[in-house]
Scaffold this motif. Sequence first.
Motif, PDB file in Angstrom:
ATOM      1  N   THR A 256      27.208  21.431   2.633  1.00 50.64           N
ATOM      2  CA  THR A 256      28.083  21.853   1.678  1.00 50.64           C
ATOM      3  C   THR A 256      29.603  21.230   1.826  1.00 50.64           C
ATOM      4  OG1 THR A 256      26.675  23.864   1.399  1.00 50.64           O
ATOM      5  CG2 THR A 256      28.956  24.131   0.615  1.00 50.64           C
ATOM      6  N   ARG A 257      29.965  21.472   3.035  1.00 50.06           N
ATOM      7  CA  ARG A 257      31.339  21.371   3.475  1.00 50.06           C
ATOM      8  C   ARG A 257      31.732  19.762   3.174  1.00 50.06           C
ATOM      9  NH1 ARG A 257      33.677  19.099   7.828  1.00 50.06           N
ATOM     10  NH2 ARG A 257      31.646  19.317   8.980  1.00 50.06           N
ATOM     11  N   ALA A 260      31.828  18.806  -0.355  1.00 47.71           N
ATOM     12  CA  ALA A 260      33.016  19.328  -1.099  1.00 47.71           C
ATOM     13  C   ALA A 260      33.991  18.404  -0.865  1.00 47.71           C
ATOM     14  CB  ALA A 260      33.228  20.996  -0.409  1.00 47.71           C
ATOM     15  N   GLU A 416      19.753  24.385   8.668  1.00 49.73           N
ATOM     16  CA  GLU A 416      19.286  23.449   7.392  1.00 49.73           C
ATOM     17  C   GLU A 416      18.387  22.534   7.914  1.00 49.73           C
ATOM     18  OE1 GLU A 416      24.151  22.863   6.349  1.00 49.73           O
ATOM     19  OE2 GLU A 416      23.091  21.382   7.802  1.00 49.73           O
TER      20      GLU A 416
END
Length: 610
Positions: A256-257, A260, A416
């Motif tokens: 996610t990071r 982004a 994850e």
Amino acid sequence: MLSLLLVHANQVVPLESLVEELWDDTPPKLARKTVQTYIYHIRKALREGAGDGPWVRTEPRGYRIRVGTGQLDLWRFQELCSRGRAALSEGRPGLASDAFREALALWRGPAFSGTAAGALLSAQQARLEDLRMAALEQRIEADMELGIHRELLSELKGLTLAHPLNEVLAGRLMRAAARSGHRQVALDAYQRLRAAMVGELGLEPSAEVRDLQRDVLEDVLLPERRTAAAPTDETVRPVVVPAELPPRSADFIGRTRQVAAITAAGRPSGAAASALPAVRVVVVTGGVGTGKTVTAVEASHQLRGHYPGGQLFATLHRPDGTPVAGRDALTSLLLSSGHPDGQLPSAVEDLARLFRSWTSERRMLVVLDDAGSPGQVIPLLPSSPDCAVVVTSRWRLEGLPGAVTRVELKGMSEDEGVALLGSAAGARRVARERPQAAELVRLYDGLPLAVRALGERLAARTDLLVRDLLCRARDDGQRLAVLRGPQHDSLRRVGTAHQRLPAAERELLSLLCRLPRPVRERELLRAMELSGRRTGEFDRLVESLVASHSVEITECREGLAFTVPVLSRLVLSERVRVDRRASPREVAGGSGGAGDRNPPDPAVLAGIGT
């Protein structure tokens, strides 16, 4: 449950099938009662919809959902496909193309997306995906019957990248390219197909595709024909908007990071974007198996709406690890942009100038996968600040022009990794052995390449338990073999990545893999002396290996310590074991000779730090 009822609309779905779909072979004691509760909620939801909508009826052996004419998009899809096939067989490709396009437009994503699919629904998903691919192949066939070849090249190149083992699509691309005058594109498509089939299936392409390759080589395919003359003037040539991004990975987990960060760096920022003095370049970097390509593709799909001028995708290394020449890469990008092959210049500098001129008037997203050096990337960069470029590479690619942002990928977190394992092998199945799954992920440093391979092993054999793989993976001698299922492509990628390193770096990396990890600086220097290597280049070699993510550096009380990532270490260590008598250069993949020194005995190396 509703999905399973709908895919069998107007048919009785046995209660046993519903129980199996929901709980596999471990249903709870109150499974029948729970199914009845679910049916009640489905009926309630349907009653709150249209008054004459579908409803669920209880039958002696199960349940049946009643669906009227025009209420199910699947039926409409099948009806349009039948109409398209009939028109195609009657020699009316225009009507066939329209019917297949309308049918494919009904799809808004994968079948039953967002639904947790059990065994029965998964089988239906696969069946519907086969139907969609068949409709797509027949729509392309109809377009080619209409004499549309050049316009199909961009779409077909993207489809063959997404489906590397699909002979039908590869054949369509070869035929369309050859009839458009792009024989090299056709031959490259055949080579990619053959490499994928031999590498993953151990099979050669079919006789039909081999015959097509021979026709391309002999230049016997007829040029493209059209019902009306194709425009020759540049001012009336139709505008091509390429859309070459490969499909998103269905099992993309986490990151996610990093995603982004990529989208933030690659996204225009309103008025400030036009004032940005340089093209935006995002370098996604990381070691082998960290998921650079799939992460870049996911982020690029999120960015595509900001770049209506189109999205280009180019792979900068071939399956055998050799780099794609700048001329070939630029030619491919310009052909995808609609430039006629016969009008392209031959010099790389001229091609690069033409590409920059074309992109200067457009808001484009360019994705360059698996770059090996800044020199390979620079000719492919647009100059306009309205464009963005996403590059994946093991190297940091220092010295690139533009507004450069670097996003580094490492192994996934434990959660994850377990989620990725579950997406491939079944979430409920992996959840039953959560501690073992977590340890398995840790043993492979959370590398998505390894975790996905483990998931595929489990998915291929329902009798195999996570703990079975874990017991083997705990043994260093078997950890690599655990990843080897019917397909070996993932491990071959590790080997070809190692072969790209310069000879001196390969030798040092091979030496590092033979030492107990982590290796302290003084231990590595002593090992180099024992094996006859010059230590004067130590700093340069280590810096090069670190820059390519082939080696990781940590600090300890005695100073620096070096570690080779797990997949690289396993692959290279296996090569050393295959031939103990090989010289350091032979083991490292170089060209050893009679004058090469023998490497020190492993027992000596293992005792260096004692």
